[in-house]
Design a protein around this motif. Sequence first.
Motif, PDB file in Angstrom:
ATOM      1  N   THR A  37      -1.952  -2.984   1.829  1.00  0.00           N
ATOM      2  CA  THR A  37      -1.550  -1.619   1.296  1.00  0.00           C
ATOM      3  C   THR A  37      -2.634  -1.428   0.103  1.00  0.00           C
ATOM      4  OG1 THR A  37       0.028  -2.526  -0.382  1.00  0.00           O
ATOM      5  CG2 THR A  37       0.799  -1.988   1.802  1.00  0.00           C
ATOM      6  N   GLY A  38      -3.219  -2.271  -0.723  1.00  0.00           N
ATOM      7  CA  GLY A  38      -4.225  -1.950  -1.625  1.00  0.00           C
ATOM      8  C   GLY A  38      -3.178  -2.051  -2.807  1.00  0.00           C
ATOM      9  N   VAL A  39      -1.948  -2.075  -2.845  1.00  0.00           N
ATOM     10  CA  VAL A  39      -1.104  -1.694  -3.881  1.00  0.00           C
ATOM     11  C   VAL A  39      -0.312  -3.100  -4.273  1.00  0.00           C
ATOM     12  CG1 VAL A  39       0.979  -0.586  -4.613  1.00  0.00           C
ATOM     13  CG2 VAL A  39      -0.750   0.442  -3.172  1.00  0.00           C
ATOM     14  N   VAL A  40      -0.181  -3.561  -5.572  1.00  0.00           N
ATOM     15  CA  VAL A  40       0.653  -4.749  -6.190  1.00  0.00           C
ATOM     16  C   VAL A  40       2.029  -4.068  -6.046  1.00  0.00           C
ATOM     17  CG1 VAL A  40       0.931  -6.011  -8.218  1.00  0.00           C
ATOM     18  CG2 VAL A  40      -1.336  -5.375  -7.589  1.00  0.00           C
ATOM     19  N   PRO A  41       3.001  -4.984  -5.485  1.00  0.00           N
ATOM     20  CA  PRO A  41       4.185  -4.438  -5.222  1.00  0.00           C
ATOM     21  C   PRO A  41       4.902  -4.260  -6.640  1.00  0.00           C
ATOM     22  CG  PRO A  41       3.587  -6.557  -3.927  1.00  0.00           C
ATOM     23  CD  PRO A  41       2.529  -6.223  -4.816  1.00  0.00           C
ATOM     24  N   VAL A  42       6.064  -3.397  -6.748  1.00  0.00           N
ATOM     25  CA  VAL A  42       6.585  -3.110  -7.968  1.00  0.00           C
ATOM     26  C   VAL A  42       7.223  -4.683  -8.416  1.00  0.00           C
ATOM     27  CG1 VAL A  42       8.854  -2.618  -6.936  1.00  0.00           C
ATOM     28  CG2 VAL A  42       8.501  -2.258  -9.035  1.00  0.00           C
TER      29      VAL A  42
ATOM     30  N   LYS B 287       5.114  -0.190   5.211  1.00  0.00           N
ATOM     31  CA  LYS B 287       4.546   0.817   6.236  1.00  0.00           C
ATOM     32  C   LYS B 287       4.438   2.038   5.846  1.00  0.00           C
ATOM     33  CE  LYS B 287       5.779   1.437  11.004  1.00  0.00           C
ATOM     34  NZ  LYS B 287       4.678   1.108  11.593  1.00  0.00           N
ATOM     35  N   ARG B 288       5.206   2.569   4.860  1.00  0.00           N
ATOM     36  CA  ARG B 288       4.936   4.075   4.274  1.00  0.00           C
ATOM     37  C   ARG B 288       4.063   4.136   3.386  1.00  0.00           C
ATOM     38  NH1 ARG B 288      11.224   5.186   1.589  1.00  0.00           N
ATOM     39  NH2 ARG B 288      12.208   5.029   3.641  1.00  0.00           N
ATOM     40  N   LEU B 289       3.235   3.102   3.027  1.00  0.00           N
ATOM     41  CA  LEU B 289       1.795   3.161   2.292  1.00  0.00           C
ATOM     42  C   LEU B 289       0.773   2.620   3.179  1.00  0.00           C
ATOM     43  CD1 LEU B 289       2.772   0.796  -0.885  1.00  0.00           C
ATOM     44  CD2 LEU B 289       2.708   3.115  -0.779  1.00  0.00           C
ATOM     45  N   ASN B 290       0.993   2.278   4.247  1.00  0.00           N
ATOM     46  CA  ASN B 290      -0.041   1.830   5.472  1.00  0.00           C
ATOM     47  C   ASN B 290       0.671   2.064   7.004  1.00  0.00           C
ATOM     48  OD1 ASN B 290      -1.989   1.326   7.118  1.00  0.00           O
ATOM     49  ND2 ASN B 290      -2.406  -0.689   6.332  1.00  0.00           N
ATOM     50  N   PRO B 291       0.545   3.233   7.485  1.00  0.00           N
ATOM     51  CA  PRO B 291       1.441   3.449   8.637  1.00  0.00           C
ATOM     52  C   PRO B 291       0.756   2.688   9.767  1.00  0.00           C
ATOM     53  CG  PRO B 291       0.738   5.429   7.732  1.00  0.00           C
ATOM     54  CD  PRO B 291       0.334   4.740   6.841  1.00  0.00           C
ATOM     55  N   LYS B 292      -0.434   2.115   9.659  1.00  0.00           N
ATOM     56  CA  LYS B 292      -0.911   1.170  10.645  1.00  0.00           C
ATOM     57  C   LYS B 292      -0.166  -0.294  10.818  1.00  0.00           C
ATOM     58  CE  LYS B 292      -5.409   3.127  10.600  1.00  0.00           C
ATOM     59  NZ  LYS B 292      -6.982   2.978  10.536  1.00  0.00           N
ATOM     60  N   ILE B 293       0.497  -0.595   9.655  1.00  0.00           N
ATOM     61  CA  ILE B 293       1.346  -2.063   9.603  1.00  0.00           C
ATOM     62  C   ILE B 293       2.501  -1.740  10.879  1.00  0.00           C
ATOM     63  CG2 ILE B 293       2.574  -3.333   8.263  1.00  0.00           C
ATOM     64  CD1 ILE B 293       1.636  -2.308   5.874  1.00  0.00           C
ATOM     65  N   SER B 294       2.541  -2.959  11.611  1.00  0.00           N
ATOM     66  CA  SER B 294       3.516  -3.019  12.787  1.00  0.00           C
ATOM     67  C   SER B 294       4.774  -3.152  12.130  1.00  0.00           C
ATOM     68  CB  SER B 294       3.061  -4.048  13.511  1.00  0.00           C
ATOM     69  OG  SER B 294       3.256  -5.263  12.980  1.00  0.00           O
ATOM     70  N   ASP B 295       6.030  -2.709  12.899  1.00  0.00           N
ATOM     71  CA  ASP B 295       7.260  -2.687  12.305  1.00  0.00           C
ATOM     72  C   ASP B 295       7.597  -4.377  12.360  1.00  0.00           C
ATOM     73  OD1 ASP B 295       7.685  -0.081  12.631  1.00  0.00           O
ATOM     74  OD2 ASP B 295       8.495  -0.222  14.670  1.00  0.00           O
TER      75      ASP B 295
END
Length: 540
Positions: free
Chosen positions: A210-215, A230-238
């Motif tokens: 995602t390129g984001v550090v988790p909370v 997946k909300r930050l990167n829709p390409k991530i598989s379920d």
Amino acid sequence: MAWIVGQVVGNEYTIERELGDGGFGITYLTFKKNGQKVVVKTLNDKVQQRPDFAKLQEDFLNEALRLAKCPHPHIAKVGPIFQEGHLWCMVMDYIDGGNLADRVVQKGILPEDEALLYIEQIGAALTVVHQQGLLHRDIKPQNIMLRQGKKEAVLIDFGIAREFTPNLTQTHTQFLTDGYAPIEQYYKRNKRGAYTDIYALAATLYSLLTGVVPVSALDRESGTPLEQPKRLNPKISDQINQAILKGMALKAHNRPQSMDDWLKMLGIATVAVSPKSRIATVPVSPKLKPAPIFLFGMGMLMALGIAAIVRPPNISVVISTQPSTPTPNATVTPTVSNTPAPVVPVPYSSSPSYPVSVDSLMVIPPQFDDAHQFYEGLASVKINGKWGLIDKTGKTIISPQFDNTYGFSEGLIKVAINKKNGYIDQNYGYIDKMGNILIPLQFDYCYEFSEGLASVRINDKWGYIDRTGKMIIPLQFDDAHQFFEGLARVEINKKYGYVDKTGKMIIPPQFDYAQSFSEGLAAVRIKGKGGAILTKQVIL
């Protein structure tokens, strides 16, 4: 004082440049007389000014020994240890490449397949680390290096790695990285296990994709939600999305309990690592003379079993590189202590090239696949995949039959037997020192006994049993912890309060988080503000 370019240390290593300065250590790129580039690590100026510097030197030396215990292609290799002035120094392989954090900054988020490749490599390395009873405790993209021109990840920086005993409450130093550290690392006294590193590795995968550090876990505990990757990167598989969330479950018991289990959730086929691939450890005293000491070939040792030794004071442990009768190249003498010498489990090697001899100390010969420390006179040992118990003479007290055993507490030991039903699930119960099952294996999870009671979980609700297995406090809590000073912290609807041993709610659930009582006080937090409580009075 930092070393300067061109300075020679250890009579062998010329400083080329500084690589990094962290919370404890500072690393330098150096080249040897033969031109080979290696990394030299030592303690930084900040640490040298601390009053506990001598203790931190010991921790630093122990880091080298921890690394030597974990030979793996995806763990940075440790070489010789030497002393420069008053500082101990460690030589490590130079990894000619950047870290995963830099990779994301420079080229953007990773494709899922590439990220999973690195996670698989580091996960396999951590499996070896956990088999040694160690936790890394600081897994993050910055501590995963990539070899130049290769898709090979290497785990570095074991500076805050610590030993752990599964499911026992232990005291650990509170060094962590927000976003990657699970909630248990924010509290000095808490249970830790393989699930602690699983959280950090899952958070690392989150960041890579995602390129984001988790909370941070602390903010999550206060009510800030974790954004689904997946909300930050829709390409991530379920499947990967769910595996990340499972690995980052806020509560430790909701995460996979082994690295292998979590990697399977990612769809990664894992290869079993033999527990016999172990390295002998050697205690190092900070009082050694400033002469070079080398861990000769320790990364190449293959242990043939687990034994037990008793190490009295003033006994030297010898490391030798001679193929026949050992000739000591270095002798390390433990600090003299009047404490009775403990019996401890040690890996043992009879390799003809790199023998490790512990003269006249072996009391239980090498024979176990794995072994844990002694608790209340007994130790857990593993043979052919099953755990049993021995006494200090090596006599089998309880034959190997359990899938897991844990340390004794108040005369009872928690045991587990796996049942395969889709995913591996464990049923927990308690046995006494004779192997009698006093409390049947019926719980989804449970803790050790404390002050006569133990918290147990069935179908996501917690209650308390006594030593006969009788349910004293009915199953009603979302979470429940051990009793300390007559009170136990419990959770109801995401709020913590305290009950006494009758189940009476002494302090109603009102805190976002709470710790156990110690010396009459307990740390609590409400809406991000920390404080302490004394009986029913809240001090913020």
